[in-house]
Design a protein around this motif. Structure first.
Motif, PDB file in Angstrom:
ATOM      1  N   ASN A 286       0.835  -1.206   0.000  1.00 14.47           N
ATOM      2  CA  ASN A 286       0.000   0.000   0.000  1.00 14.47           C
ATOM      3  C   ASN A 286       0.871   1.258   0.000  1.00 14.47           C
ATOM      4  OD1 ASN A 286      -2.194  -1.658   0.170  1.00 14.47           O
ATOM      5  ND2 ASN A 286      -3.109  -0.645   1.942  1.00 14.47           N
ATOM      6  N   PRO A 287       0.356   2.351  -0.566  1.00 14.35           N
ATOM      7  CA  PRO A 287       1.128   3.605  -0.546  1.00 14.35           C
ATOM      8  C   PRO A 287       1.194   4.187   0.854  1.00 14.35           C
ATOM      9  CG  PRO A 287      -1.057   3.988  -1.448  1.00 14.35           C
ATOM     10  CD  PRO A 287      -0.915   2.504  -1.307  1.00 14.35           C
ATOM     11  N   LEU A 288       2.143   5.078   1.054  1.00 14.26           N
ATOM     12  CA  LEU A 288       2.367   5.749   2.335  1.00 14.26           C
ATOM     13  C   LEU A 288       2.085   7.229   2.150  1.00 14.26           C
ATOM     14  CD1 LEU A 288       3.831   4.873   5.163  1.00 14.26           C
ATOM     15  CD2 LEU A 288       5.731   6.179   4.243  1.00 14.26           C
ATOM     16  N   THR A 289       1.467   7.860   3.136  1.00 14.92           N
ATOM     17  CA  THR A 289       1.204   9.296   3.023  1.00 14.92           C
ATOM     18  C   THR A 289       2.387  10.105   3.546  1.00 14.92           C
ATOM     19  OG1 THR A 289       0.186   9.520   5.216  1.00 14.92           O
ATOM     20  CG2 THR A 289      -1.261   8.894   3.379  1.00 14.92           C
ATOM     21  N   ARG A 290       2.407  11.360   3.210  1.00 18.10           N
ATOM     22  CA  ARG A 290       3.502  12.242   3.628  1.00 18.10           C
ATOM     23  C   ARG A 290       3.494  12.448   5.156  1.00 18.10           C
ATOM     24  NH1 ARG A 290       5.937  15.767   0.090  1.00 18.10           N
ATOM     25  NH2 ARG A 290       5.592  17.546   1.471  1.00 18.10           N
ATOM     26  N   SER A 291       2.333  12.473   5.764  1.00 19.54           N
ATOM     27  CA  SER A 291       2.278  12.624   7.215  1.00 19.54           C
ATOM     28  C   SER A 291       2.787  11.365   7.917  1.00 19.54           C
ATOM     29  CB  SER A 291       0.849  12.943   7.679  1.00 19.54           C
ATOM     30  OG  SER A 291      -0.038  11.898   7.362  1.00 19.54           O
ATOM     31  N   GLN A 292       2.500  10.194   7.363  1.00 16.81           N
ATOM     32  CA  GLN A 292       3.013   8.945   7.923  1.00 16.81           C
ATOM     33  C   GLN A 292       4.539   8.904   7.830  1.00 16.81           C
ATOM     34  OE1 GLN A 292       0.709   6.268   5.435  1.00 16.81           O
ATOM     35  NE2 GLN A 292      -0.755   5.841   7.076  1.00 16.81           N
ATOM     36  N   MET A 293       5.069   9.442   6.740  1.00 18.24           N
ATOM     37  CA  MET A 293       6.511   9.513   6.564  1.00 18.24           C
ATOM     38  C   MET A 293       7.131  10.395   7.654  1.00 18.24           C
ATOM     39  SD  MET A 293       9.144   8.819   4.321  1.00 18.24           S
ATOM     40  CE  MET A 293       9.909   8.254   5.807  1.00 18.24           C
ATOM     41  N   ALA A 294       6.476  11.500   7.964  1.00 18.16           N
ATOM     42  CA  ALA A 294       6.986  12.417   8.987  1.00 18.16           C
ATOM     43  C   ALA A 294       7.129  11.698  10.328  1.00 18.16           C
ATOM     44  CB  ALA A 294       6.054  13.620   9.131  1.00 18.16           C
ATOM     45  N   LYS A 295       6.154  10.882  10.652  1.00 19.33           N
ATOM     46  CA  LYS A 295       6.202  10.129  11.913  1.00 19.33           C
ATOM     47  C   LYS A 295       7.342   9.124  11.908  1.00 19.33           C
ATOM     48  CE  LYS A 295       3.469   7.131  14.938  1.00 19.33           C
ATOM     49  NZ  LYS A 295       2.139   6.498  15.180  1.00 19.33           N
ATOM     50  N   MET A 296       7.493   8.393  10.816  1.00 17.28           N
ATOM     51  CA  MET A 296       8.542   7.378  10.730  1.00 17.28           C
ATOM     52  C   MET A 296       9.932   7.995  10.860  1.00 17.28           C
ATOM     53  SD  MET A 296       7.098   4.827   7.746  1.00 17.28           S
ATOM     54  CE  MET A 296       8.463   3.667   7.902  1.00 17.28           C
ATOM     55  N   LEU A 297      10.150   9.121  10.219  1.00 17.28           N
ATOM     56  CA  LEU A 297      11.460   9.775  10.287  1.00 17.28           C
ATOM     57  C   LEU A 297      11.746  10.306  11.692  1.00 17.28           C
ATOM     58  CD1 LEU A 297      11.554  11.766   6.912  1.00 17.28           C
ATOM     59  CD2 LEU A 297      12.771   9.667   7.469  1.00 17.28           C
ATOM     60  N   THR A 298      10.739  10.917  12.293  1.00 21.81           N
ATOM     61  CA  THR A 298      10.923  11.469  13.638  1.00 21.81           C
ATOM     62  C   THR A 298      11.271  10.376  14.638  1.00 21.81           C
ATOM     63  OG1 THR A 298       9.372  13.276  13.190  1.00 21.81           O
ATOM     64  CG2 THR A 298       9.840  12.784  15.497  1.00 21.81           C
ATOM     65  N   LEU A 299      10.521   9.283  14.604  1.00 25.96           N
ATOM     66  CA  LEU A 299      10.753   8.186  15.542  1.00 25.96           C
ATOM     67  C   LEU A 299      12.018   7.404  15.199  1.00 25.96           C
ATOM     68  CD1 LEU A 299       7.113   6.785  15.970  1.00 25.96           C
ATOM     69  CD2 LEU A 299       8.359   8.353  17.471  1.00 25.96           C
ATOM     70  N   GLY A 300      12.200   7.110  13.915  1.00 21.16           N
ATOM     71  CA  GLY A 300      13.342   6.290  13.503  1.00 21.16           C
ATOM     72  C   GLY A 300      14.693   6.945  13.778  1.00 21.16           C
ATOM     73  N   PHE A 301      14.782   8.223  13.478  1.00 21.86           N
ATOM     74  CA  PHE A 301      16.055   8.933  13.660  1.00 21.86           C
ATOM     75  C   PHE A 301      16.128   9.644  15.012  1.00 21.86           C
ATOM     76  CE2 PHE A 301      15.901   8.235   9.146  1.00 21.86           C
ATOM     77  CZ  PHE A 301      17.224   8.014   8.802  1.00 21.86           C
ATOM     78  N   GLU A 302      15.118   9.405  15.845  1.00 22.01           N
ATOM     79  CA  GLU A 302      15.076   9.975  17.194  1.00 22.01           C
ATOM     80  C   GLU A 302      15.271  11.489  17.168  1.00 22.01           C
ATOM     81  OE1 GLU A 302      18.011   7.710  19.346  1.00 22.01           O
ATOM     82  OE2 GLU A 302      16.586   6.113  19.769  1.00 22.01           O
ATOM     83  N   LEU A 303      14.536  12.133  16.266  1.00 23.34           N
ATOM     84  CA  LEU A 303      14.572  13.593  16.206  1.00 23.34           C
ATOM     85  C   LEU A 303      13.857  14.163  17.426  1.00 23.34           C
ATOM     86  CD1 LEU A 303      13.626  14.120  12.426  1.00 23.34           C
ATOM     87  CD2 LEU A 303      15.908  13.865  13.431  1.00 23.34           C
ATOM     88  N   SER A 304      14.254  15.331  17.830  1.00 26.94           N
ATOM     89  CA  SER A 304      13.614  15.983  18.971  1.00 26.94           C
ATOM     90  C   SER A 304      12.241  16.484  18.539  1.00 26.94           C
ATOM     91  CB  SER A 304      14.478  17.149  19.467  1.00 26.94           C
ATOM     92  OG  SER A 304      13.886  17.771  20.574  1.00 26.94           O
ATOM     93  N   LYS A 305      11.208  15.816  18.992  1.00 25.52           N
ATOM     94  CA  LYS A 305       9.850  16.119  18.540  1.00 25.52           C
ATOM     95  C   LYS A 305       9.386  17.491  19.000  1.00 25.52           C
ATOM     96  CE  LYS A 305       5.137  14.325  18.889  1.00 25.52           C
ATOM     97  NZ  LYS A 305       4.291  13.344  19.584  1.00 25.52           N
ATOM     98  N   SER A 306       8.795  18.229  18.093  1.00 24.72           N
ATOM     99  CA  SER A 306       8.286  19.560  18.404  1.00 24.72           C
ATOM    100  C   SER A 306       7.168  19.469  19.442  1.00 24.72           C
ATOM    101  CB  SER A 306       7.764  20.240  17.138  1.00 24.72           C
ATOM    102  OG  SER A 306       8.804  20.393  16.196  1.00 24.72           O
ATOM    103  N   ILE A 307       7.055  20.487  20.266  1.00 21.62           N
ATOM    104  CA  ILE A 307       6.025  20.492  21.305  1.00 21.62           C
ATOM    105  C   ILE A 307       4.917  21.502  21.003  1.00 21.62           C
ATOM    106  CG2 ILE A 307       7.601  19.692  23.102  1.00 21.62           C
ATOM    107  CD1 ILE A 307       7.863  22.582  24.048  1.00 21.62           C
ATOM    108  N   SER A 308       5.111  22.299  19.961  1.00 23.66           N
ATOM    109  CA  SER A 308       4.081  23.265  19.594  1.00 23.66           C
ATOM    110  C   SER A 308       4.065  23.465  18.086  1.00 23.66           C
ATOM    111  CB  SER A 308       4.311  24.613  20.292  1.00 23.66           C
ATOM    112  OG  SER A 308       5.554  25.170  19.887  1.00 23.66           O
ATOM    113  N   LEU A 309       2.899  23.825  17.587  1.00 21.54           N
ATOM    114  CA  LEU A 309       2.720  24.009  16.145  1.00 21.54           C
ATOM    115  C   LEU A 309       2.978  25.462  15.772  1.00 21.54           C
ATOM    116  CD1 LEU A 309       1.816  22.310  13.668  1.00 21.54           C
ATOM    117  CD2 LEU A 309      -0.462  23.282  13.994  1.00 21.54           C
TER     118      LEU A 309
END
Length: 221
Positions: free
Chosen positions: A130-153
């Motif tokens: 199945n295809p992957l959405t751009r928002s799903q990609m954002a989650k995978m990159l943040t978690l996979g590379f252990e990026l410091s997750k933003s706390i505010s929009l």
């Protein structure tokens, strides 16, 4: 004495020029790709060249990368696992009904499940094709590379502000903060659009750059 010194300097100069020439040749060779559908005018060219030569991504065939085709969940998992240099051999079987141990994606998916980057569906499937959405990609990159997750929009992307899922909004904001994404337009990210293979390469490449991993030297044609 002067003549001997002059000859010695000339010899050293010739040697250095030869070394530089050979080094350039080797880097040029290392920076090549076999894909006839990705030229230097393609905005994802540099990303694809680097990741291909690092063994992180592959084409749809030996001569086609298909940068404008949708990225699947399975190949995205494989590319990210490769970028993270995960152990895809010694893994626990996540027991997805549609990901047998013979699948080329099995090791990557299992490894990512183990570190909490991906999950399957409630019916015990992963749906690797199945295809992957751009928002799903954002989650995978943040978690996979252990990026410091933003706390505010803080984004100006109107379509991200309208997303009902606050977690998804923050994963996208994280990519913005790290300068991994600039959006599809000046005010849109297109979170629900299917991710393209060219975009996938650039997302991974930029994430590697921002995480300071594996990019000490970059030489492409």
């Amino acid at each position: 004495m002067v003549n001997n010194r002059s000859l010695a300097l000339k010899a050293v100069t010739v040697l250095l020029v030869t070394i530089l020439f050979l080094g350039t040749t080797l880097h040029t060779k290392a920076g090549s790709i076999p894909f006839t559908d990705v030229d230097k005018l393609n905005t994802h060219y540099e990303s694809i060249v680097y990741l291909y030569n690092e063994g992180i991504i592959y084409g749809k065939s030996s001569t086609k990368y298909q940068p404008f085709s949708h990225a699947t969940r399975g190949e995205t998992a494989l590319f990210i696992a490769n970028a993270l240099e995960l152990d895809t051999k010694n893994v626990k079987n996540p027991n997805f009904k549609d990901v047998p141990i013979t699948s080329k994606y099995y090791g990557a998916i299992a490894a990512l499940v183990q570190i909490g980057v991906v999950k399957g569906y409630s019916d015990r499937t992963f749906k690797p094709e199945n295809p992957l959405t751009r928002s799903q990609m954002a989650k995978m990159l943040t978690l996979g590379f252990e990026l410091s997750k933003s706390i505010s929009l803080k984004t100006n992307f109107n379509d991200v502000k309208k997303m009902p899922d606050s977690e998804s909004r923050l994963y996208i904001q994280t990519l913005i903060d790290y300068k991994i994404t600039t959006g599809t337009t000046t005010n849109t990210f297109s979170p629900y659009a299917n991710l393209l293979r060219g975009q996938l390469a650039t997302f991974i490449y930029r994430t590697l750059q921002q995480s300071g991993d594996r990019l000490e030297v970059l030489n492409v044609e």
